[in-house]
Design an enzyme around this catalytic site. Structure first.
Site, PDB file in Angstrom:
ATOM      1  N   LYS A   1     -35.617  42.515 -53.287  1.00 45.80           N
ATOM      2  CA  LYS A   1     -35.899  41.971 -51.893  1.00 45.80           C
ATOM      3  C   LYS A   1     -35.845  40.414 -51.754  1.00 45.80           C
ATOM      4  O   LYS A   1     -35.591  39.960 -50.641  1.00 45.80           O
ATOM      5  CB  LYS A   1     -37.720  42.604 -51.563  1.00 45.80           C
TER       6      LYS A   1
ATOM      7  N   ASP B   1     -41.765  45.473 -43.384  1.00 40.52           N
ATOM      8  CA  ASP B   1     -42.870  45.749 -43.978  1.00 40.52           C
ATOM      9  C   ASP B   1     -44.241  45.200 -43.235  1.00 40.52           C
ATOM     10  O   ASP B   1     -45.152  45.604 -43.136  1.00 40.52           O
ATOM     11  CB  ASP B   1     -43.127  45.235 -45.330  1.00 40.52           C
TER      12      ASP B   1
HETATM   13  P1  NAP Z   1     -44.327  44.996 -57.226  1.00 37.48           P
HETATM   14  O1  NAP Z   1     -43.507  43.929 -56.490  1.00 37.48           O
HETATM   15  O2  NAP Z   1     -43.984  45.468 -58.358  1.00 37.48           O
HETATM   16  O3  NAP Z   1     -45.820  44.295 -57.172  1.00 37.48           O
HETATM   17  C1  NAP Z   1     -46.990  45.430 -57.788  1.00 37.48           C
HETATM   18  C2  NAP Z   1     -48.219  44.424 -57.957  1.00 37.48           C
HETATM   19  O4  NAP Z   1     -49.220  45.179 -58.536  1.00 37.48           O
HETATM   20  C3  NAP Z   1     -48.076  43.273 -58.856  1.00 37.48           C
HETATM   21  O5  NAP Z   1     -49.030  42.230 -58.109  1.00 37.48           O
HETATM   22  C4  NAP Z   1     -48.500  43.831 -60.048  1.00 37.48           C
HETATM   23  O6  NAP Z   1     -49.415  42.780 -60.743  1.00 37.48           O
HETATM   24  C5  NAP Z   1     -49.668  44.613 -59.543  1.00 37.48           C
HETATM   25  N1  NAP Z   1     -50.175  45.749 -60.584  1.00 37.48           N
HETATM   26  C6  NAP Z   1     -49.238  46.667 -61.014  1.00 37.48           C
HETATM   27  N2  NAP Z   1     -49.904  47.408 -62.101  1.00 37.48           N
HETATM   28  C7  NAP Z   1     -51.020  46.764 -62.103  1.00 37.48           C
HETATM   29  C8  NAP Z   1     -52.343  47.245 -62.923  1.00 37.48           C
HETATM   30  N3  NAP Z   1     -52.304  48.399 -63.665  1.00 37.48           N
HETATM   31  N4  NAP Z   1     -53.469  46.467 -62.720  1.00 37.48           N
HETATM   32  C9  NAP Z   1     -53.472  45.448 -61.996  1.00 37.48           C
HETATM   33  N5  NAP Z   1     -52.444  45.077 -61.018  1.00 37.48           N
HETATM   34  C10 NAP Z   1     -51.293  45.907 -61.310  1.00 37.48           C
HETATM   35  O7  NAP Z   1     -44.581  46.299 -56.239  1.00 37.48           O
HETATM   36  P2  NAP Z   1     -44.470  46.292 -54.528  1.00 37.48           P
HETATM   37  O8  NAP Z   1     -43.264  46.183 -53.997  1.00 37.48           O
HETATM   38  O9  NAP Z   1     -45.359  45.072 -54.034  1.00 37.48           O
HETATM   39  O10 NAP Z   1     -45.530  47.663 -53.995  1.00 37.48           O
HETATM   40  C11 NAP Z   1     -46.837  48.008 -54.319  1.00 37.48           C
HETATM   41  C12 NAP Z   1     -47.218  49.390 -54.136  1.00 37.48           C
HETATM   42  O11 NAP Z   1     -47.033  49.174 -52.411  1.00 37.48           O
HETATM   43  C13 NAP Z   1     -46.361  50.390 -54.450  1.00 37.48           C
HETATM   44  O12 NAP Z   1     -47.262  51.597 -54.799  1.00 37.48           O
HETATM   45  C14 NAP Z   1     -45.269  50.624 -53.108  1.00 37.48           C
HETATM   46  O13 NAP Z   1     -45.296  52.328 -53.170  1.00 37.48           O
HETATM   47  C15 NAP Z   1     -46.258  50.317 -52.324  1.00 37.48           C
HETATM   48  N6  NAP Z   1     -45.536  50.193 -50.958  1.00 37.48           N
HETATM   49  C16 NAP Z   1     -45.955  50.934 -49.951  1.00 37.48           C
HETATM   50  C17 NAP Z   1     -45.052  50.628 -48.948  1.00 37.48           C
HETATM   51  C18 NAP Z   1     -45.278  51.682 -47.623  1.00 37.48           C
HETATM   52  O14 NAP Z   1     -44.391  51.729 -46.609  1.00 37.48           O
HETATM   53  N7  NAP Z   1     -46.271  52.386 -47.670  1.00 37.48           N
HETATM   54  C19 NAP Z   1     -44.176  49.637 -48.662  1.00 37.48           C
HETATM   55  C20 NAP Z   1     -44.004  48.675 -49.641  1.00 37.48           C
HETATM   56  C21 NAP Z   1     -44.769  49.092 -51.011  1.00 37.48           C
HETATM   57  P3  NAP Z   1     -48.247  41.715 -61.999  1.00 37.48           P
HETATM   58  O15 NAP Z   1     -48.162  40.599 -61.140  1.00 37.48           O
HETATM   59  O16 NAP Z   1     -49.439  41.529 -62.967  1.00 37.48           O
HETATM   60  O17 NAP Z   1     -47.366  42.489 -62.318  1.00 37.48           O
END
Ligand code: NAP
Length: 292
Positions: free
Chosen positions: A71, A111
């Site tokens: 992205k 988003d």
């Molecule tokens: P991402 O860029 O990989 O970011 C994930 C974030 O979560 C990072 O800040 C990461 O921390 C943190 N994290 C991961 N594992 C963790 C843990 N065990 N404890 C604490 N923090 C943790 O992912 P993303 O694209 O932002 O997506 C995040 C979530 O949103 C996913 O579940 C995705 O499916 C959901 N989402 C849903 C939609 C929808 O349309 N409903 C749209 C977009 C995303 P670090 O910085 O330390 O790695």
């Protein structure tokens, strides 16, 4: 769906993409409206994004979605960006514009609209209040920008496991933080903010299938009536975190509606048609009932 010489392709650029629900929901919508488009999941390995965007241009794509991990990288490959994509520094939707022999790519971030749509029902009571977001990844960026630019939170706490990433985000979004409301805490320091925030958002993957017993905040006693807990995770539709919040009287929102709304905001830009939300919602429900 009849695929023929006039079919316009749309894709999802990401890595991996094999569990994405986007092909299911977009193709159901194309079929229901008799639109000659087809949506495909396209795995694009890290390092191949520029080639993939050139591919969209030369292969006649109407556009694409973009997901993890591309992205941010796609931003610099766009000919034009929406103000939202520019502000967040991330593109999840590409629209290919064709004029005679020239093709240009417009990058947007749906988003933001997708996240805000289900929240509208609570907008009045949440406006100007204290809020908290778990996570500082790509989705959290869209969430934080959306909240800063529409809800003027009195305080917006980012509760994260990697504070340096959240601090970089706060710096990038400083122009939109007109009330100086952003603050970063570690997960261990977040108890007071969890208790006092009116809106809590989980923007981490913690609790997502298959690790469905995990939760970003295991202390259910910190939740209360008057709070709204919003989990971006859509599989499962109701996470453990949401169940814990509901058990203490909080109102809850899962990620399915955001998934549909962000898709709808992309679909209309490729096709000129409003996505049939009932069709898409039904196909997702059917899929959820058939999935383990
Ligand atoms: P991402 O860029 O990989 O970011 C994930 C974030 O979560 C990072 O800040 C990461 O921390 C943190 N994290 C991961 N594992 C963790 C843990 N065990 N404890 C604490 N923090 C943790 O992912 P993303 O694209 O932002 O997506 C995040 C979530 O949103 C996913 O579940 C995705 O499916 C959901 N989402 C849903 C939609 C929808 O349309 N409903 C749209 C977009 C995303 P670090 O910085 O330390 O790695």
């Amino acid at each position: 769906m009849q695929i023929n010489a006039d079919t316009k392709p749309v894709g999802l650029l990401g890595y991996p993409v094999d569990h994405s629900l986007s092909p299911l929901l977009h193709n159901a919508a194309f079929r229901a409206q008799g639109l000659n488009y087809v949506y495909m999941a396209l795995p694009v390995a890290p390092g191949d994004v520029a080639a993939a965007v050139s591919g969209l241009k030369v292969l006649g794509f109407a556009g694409s979605n973009v997901t993890v991990p591309h992205k941010q990288e796609v931003v610099s490959l766009m000919d034009e960006l929406s103000p939202q994509a520019k502000a967040v520094g991330a593109v999840n939707t590409i629209v290919c514009h064709r004029e005679e022999d020239t093709v240009t790519c417009y990058g947007d971030n749906t988003d933001i609209a997708g996240f805000l749509a289900p929240l509208q029902q609570f907008a009045g009571e949440l406006h100007g209040s204290e809020m908290l977001v778990f996570g500082a990844g790509g989705a959290a960026r869209a969430v934080v920008y959306a909240l800063l630019s529409t809800m003027q939170p009195s305080r917006l706490t980012l509760s994260v496991r990697t504070p340096v990433r959240a601090e970089a985000m706060a710096l990038d979004l400083a122009d939109y933080d007109t009330r100086h409301s952003l603050c970063v805490v570690s997960m261990e320091e977040a108890a007071t903010a969890v208790q006092t925030s009116k809106l809590l958002v989980n923007a981490t993957p913690v609790g997502m299938h298959p690790r469905i017993t995990a939760t970003p905040w295991p202390h259910a006693a910190d939740f209360s009536e008057g709070q709204v807990a919003y989990d971006l995770i859509y599989r499962p539709a109701q996470t453990r975190w949401l169940r814990d919040a509901a058990s203490r009287g909080a109102r809850t929102l899962g990620g399915t509606e955001m998934l549909i709304e962000q898709a709808a905001a992309s679909y209309v830009q490729w096709t000129g048609h409003a996505m049939p939300l009932d069709v898409v919602s039904n196909i997702l429900n059917q899929h959820a009932s058939e999935s383990p």
